[in-house]
Structures are given as structure tokens and as C-alpha cells.
Scaffold this active site. Sequence first.
Site, short mmCIF file in Angstrom:
data_model
loop_
_atom_site.label_atom_id
_atom_site.label_comp_id
_atom_site.label_asym_id
_atom_site.label_seq_id
_atom_site.Cartn_x
_atom_site.Cartn_y
_atom_site.Cartn_z
N ARG A 1 0.87 -1.19 0.00
CA ARG A 1 0.00 0.00 0.00
C ARG A 1 0.89 1.22 0.00
O ARG A 1 1.26 1.74 1.04
CB ARG A 1 -0.90 -0.01 1.25
CG ARG A 1 -1.79 1.22 1.38
CD ARG A 1 -2.64 1.14 2.65
NE ARG A 1 -3.49 2.30 2.84
CZ ARG A 1 -3.12 3.41 3.48
NH1 ARG A 1 -1.89 3.52 4.02
NH2 ARG A 1 -3.96 4.43 3.60
N SER B 1 -13.16 -3.17 1.44
CA SER B 1 -13.37 -2.47 2.71
C SER B 1 -14.85 -2.27 2.94
O SER B 1 -15.56 -1.79 2.05
CB SER B 1 -12.70 -1.09 2.69
OG SER B 1 -11.31 -1.21 2.65
N LYS C 1 -3.83 6.63 8.31
CA LYS C 1 -4.71 6.87 7.16
C LYS C 1 -5.46 8.17 7.40
O LYS C 1 -6.38 8.24 8.23
CB LYS C 1 -5.68 5.71 6.97
CG LYS C 1 -6.68 5.90 5.83
CD LYS C 1 -7.55 4.67 5.67
CE LYS C 1 -8.75 4.90 4.78
NZ LYS C 1 -8.41 5.31 3.40
C1 LIG Z 1 -7.05 -5.20 4.78
C2 LIG Z 1 -7.43 -3.79 4.49
N1 LIG Z 1 -8.60 -3.29 4.99
C3 LIG Z 1 -8.94 -2.01 4.72
C4 LIG Z 1 -8.11 -1.20 3.94
C5 LIG Z 1 -8.50 0.22 3.61
O1 LIG Z 1 -8.76 0.30 2.24
P1 LIG Z 1 -9.39 1.66 1.66
O2 LIG Z 1 -10.65 1.94 2.39
O3 LIG Z 1 -9.45 1.56 0.18
O4 LIG Z 1 -8.31 2.78 2.06
P2 LIG Z 1 -6.79 2.86 1.55
O5 LIG Z 1 -6.05 1.74 2.22
O6 LIG Z 1 -6.81 2.68 0.06
O7 LIG Z 1 -6.31 4.22 1.99
C6 LIG Z 1 -6.94 -1.76 3.43
N2 LIG Z 1 -6.12 -1.02 2.65
N3 LIG Z 1 -6.60 -3.04 3.72
C1 LIG Z 2 -5.27 1.32 5.78
C2 LIG Z 2 -6.26 1.56 6.86
N1 LIG Z 2 -7.60 1.38 6.65
C3 LIG Z 2 -8.38 1.64 7.70
S1 LIG Z 2 -7.40 2.18 9.02
C4 LIG Z 2 -5.94 2.01 8.12
C5 LIG Z 2 -4.60 2.32 8.70
C6 LIG Z 2 -4.11 1.22 9.61
O1 LIG Z 2 -2.85 1.58 10.14
P1 LIG Z 2 -2.46 1.33 11.67
O2 LIG Z 2 -2.43 -0.15 11.88
O3 LIG Z 2 -1.08 1.96 11.80
O4 LIG Z 2 -3.51 2.02 12.50
#
Ligand SMILES: Cc1ncc(COP(=O)(O)OP(=O)(O)O)c(N)n1
Ligand SMILES: Cc1ncsc1CCOP(=O)(O)O
Length: 218
Positions: free
Chosen positions: A44, A116, A146
Site C-alpha cells: 500500500r 473495505s 490513514k
Molecule cells: C485489509 C485492508 N482493509 C482495509 C483497507 C482500507 O482500504 P481503503 O478503504 O481503500 O483505504 P486505503 O487503504 O486505500 O487508503 C486496506 N487497505 N486493507
Molecule cells: C489502511 C487503513 N484502513 C483503515 S485504518 C488504516 C490504517 C491502519 O494503520 P495502523 O495499523 O497503523 O492504524
Amino acid sequence: MTLKFNRNQLRAYFVCGTQDVPGANLETVVQSALDAGITAYQYRDKGTSQLTPNERLALGRQLHQRCAAANVPFIVDDDVELALALNADGIHVGQKDDRVTTVLQRVAGQMFVGLSCSTLAEVAIANQIRGIAYIGSGPIFPTTSKADADPVVGLAGLKQLVARSQRPIVAIGGITESQLRPVAATGVAGSAVISMIARSTDMPRTVGAMLTATAFQS
Ligand SMILES: Cc1ncc(COP(=O)(O)OP(=O)(O)O)c(N)n1
Ligand SMILES: Cc1ncsc1CCOP(=O)(O)O
Ligand SMILES: [Mg+2]
């Protein structure tokens, strides 16, 4: 040949890009996490990442090779064309990315698809879509990883999502080692984390705690 999905891959799911490890080498961090026993890795790379598209592709190739050597699924976040170019094992898309039905058609069974869902309505819609392998739900707790995260879901909300979902759910967002067992107790298949692993001073202990928390889920 890509790895087929199974819910045990969600037990210790590491999500990371170059933006999450400033000053460090992402390959080294991911290799340490693989050595510690993560069950899935999601590439990511976004936000404050400084990589050019070609650099992102080249690094993705290296990371995929390391995951393949460990028999751990390599999952790409958001970018379908990057996932296809890397022959990824999976792709993860959110509610604000390409429509999941479009992604499912585009990848045409070449890789598994995660979606998601942070509300009961989103889970109900996902239940009706054939081909979705798993659901990522969060943020469960407040997160600084995020910037555009949805409102916090909490453990009670997560439990409701698990009860409604016909697909396995991986929890994400602000998860720390002390929260692994309460998160697992909601019935999720596992936890997905950025900071807890990326900032760990003892990755074998951290990943081991993720695996122990979900030891009797399957
Ligand atoms: C395993 C997993 N769960 C949720 C997310 C979040 O995806 P998304 O809502 O598209 O947000 P971004 O990660 O793209 O900022 C994820 N990446 N992985
Ligand atoms: C990618 C993403 N999607 C929902 S929360 C998040 C960030 C998770 O990062 P952390 O484990 O450091 O809180
Ligand atoms: Mg996304």
C-alpha cells in the site's frame, strides 16, 4: 500461478508502503515481517510516498518475490493495473476506489479480491456480490496511518459486522498488541496492521502475538 485465498491468511496481515517506514528500506522491513511469520502482505504505497510509478512497479516486483519465497500472499492496494502488472495474488479495494464489481471483472479470477466495509449496509451489499474473498473493516480504533479514515467502528460495531458478513473479516485501524485478543474475540479471522509491525522493536514477538490471538479461530 497466484496463491489461492484462505481465511488463515488474514491472521497476521501486514499492510505497508514506503510512506510508513521513512528512512528505512521497505524490502528489509517486509523481509523481517515475513521471517517473523506474517500470513499476508499488502503493498500500500500512497499518500506521502516519494516513488515514481516505475519505481513503485520495480519495488513491487522485489516485494512479490520475497512474499512468494515465503509462500505468503502479495496483495496490492487500490491499483488494479499495478496488481495485474505484478501478477499479484490479491487486490484490496475500498468504497472510494474502483467499483468492486468492475475490479472483479477486470481481474477475471487471476487474483482474489478484498473489499473495505465499515457499515452494516456495506456488508449487506458485499454479501450479494459473488467473488469477494474477504472484508477489511475499520478503523476499529483511532489511527494516524490513514488521513481519510472513516469514523471509528469500535469493538461492538466490529462484532455486528462479523455477525452480518458472509465473508471472513479482517479488522484494521489503530490495533495494538494489547487489543489483539479483544479484537479476535469478536470473531474476526485476524488483524491487519501498519504501525504495530512497522514500528515494532521485536517483530517475532509482535507477529507471534497476532498468531496466538487467532490460534483457535479456524
Ligand atoms: C485489509 C485492508 N482493509 C482495509 C483497507 C482500507 O482500504 P481503503 O478503504 O481503500 O483505504 P486505503 O487503504 O486505500 O487508503 C486496506 N487497505 N486493507
Ligand atoms: C489502511 C487503513 N484502513 C483503515 S485504518 C488504516 C490504517 C491502519 O494503520 P495502523 O495499523 O497503523 O492504524
Ligand atoms: Mg483504497
